[in-house]
Design a protein around this motif. Sequence first.
Motif, PDB file in Angstrom:
ATOM      1  N   GLY A   1      43.190  28.294  22.203  1.00 58.64           N
ATOM      2  CA  GLY A   1      42.253  28.609  21.121  1.00 58.64           C
ATOM      3  C   GLY A   1      41.430  27.394  20.715  1.00 58.64           C
TER       4      GLY A   1
ATOM      5  N   GLU B   1      44.375  38.748  16.430  1.00 55.73           N
ATOM      6  CA  GLU B   1      45.153  38.030  15.404  1.00 55.73           C
ATOM      7  C   GLU B   1      45.306  38.894  14.156  1.00 55.73           C
TER       8      GLU B   1
ATOM      9  N   ILE C   1      39.692  37.420  20.149  1.00 51.89           N
ATOM     10  CA  ILE C   1      40.941  36.759  19.743  1.00 51.89           C
ATOM     11  C   ILE C   1      41.206  37.013  18.253  1.00 51.89           C
TER      12      ILE C   1
ATOM     13  N   ASP D   1      49.174  30.999  23.689  1.00 49.88           N
ATOM     14  CA  ASP D   1      48.245  30.882  24.813  1.00 49.88           C
ATOM     15  C   ASP D   1      48.372  32.054  25.786  1.00 49.88           C
TER      16      ASP D   1
ATOM     17  N   ILE E   1      46.463  34.989  24.514  1.00 47.44           N
ATOM     18  CA  ILE E   1      45.024  34.743  24.642  1.00 47.44           C
ATOM     19  C   ILE E   1      44.601  34.910  26.106  1.00 47.44           C
ATOM     20  N   GLU E   2      45.428  34.413  27.024  1.00 42.68           N
ATOM     21  CA  GLU E   2      45.132  34.568  28.455  1.00 42.68           C
ATOM     22  C   GLU E   2      45.038  36.042  28.832  1.00 42.68           C
TER      23      GLU E   2
ATOM     24  N   LYS F   1      36.002  34.584  21.141  1.00 44.44           N
ATOM     25  CA  LYS F   1      36.601  34.206  19.846  1.00 44.44           C
ATOM     26  C   LYS F   1      36.756  35.435  18.953  1.00 44.44           C
TER      27      LYS F   1
END
Length: 152
Positions: free
Chosen positions: A6, A39, A35, A51, A54-55, A32
């Motif tokens: 991030g 979140e 993501i 991570d 996110i990947e 972003k």
Amino acid sequence: DKVSLGERINNDLKAAMLGGDRFCVEVLRGIKATILNEEVSSGKRDTGLEDSVIEQLIAKEVKKRNESAEVYDGASRPELAENERLEAKILCGYLPKQLSEDEIKLVIKQTITGLGVSSASAMGQVIGAVKKELGNSADGSIIARLVKEALN
């Protein structure tokens, strides 16, 4: 100290803004937002996502871009296809190195041997084990195809 994925995306976004790279800015703003949505929906706004999560989000976005590019190719819109591929290329920079099919086949072979299975009825079990082992370094649809080939 290892920078989180991030943070890396944030730093690259700042650099792209300072460098006037509009295209890169748009792509990174988009990821972003993706993501941030995850979140918020998973209640991790304060702690942030790992991570690996996110990947997974990025891998999904790359897959969308590649599918769109194919649709545009089919509709004879090469300029739009090219745009999707450029976005995918930027996003791929945040994924672990993707394994070759030969590398994936090796893991599949080891997994099949390790599980002691040989029939197509074990396909789901093998695919799950291989995905767990490889994480985000291989596309799920490629894993599924290669497992199917290995078991048939």
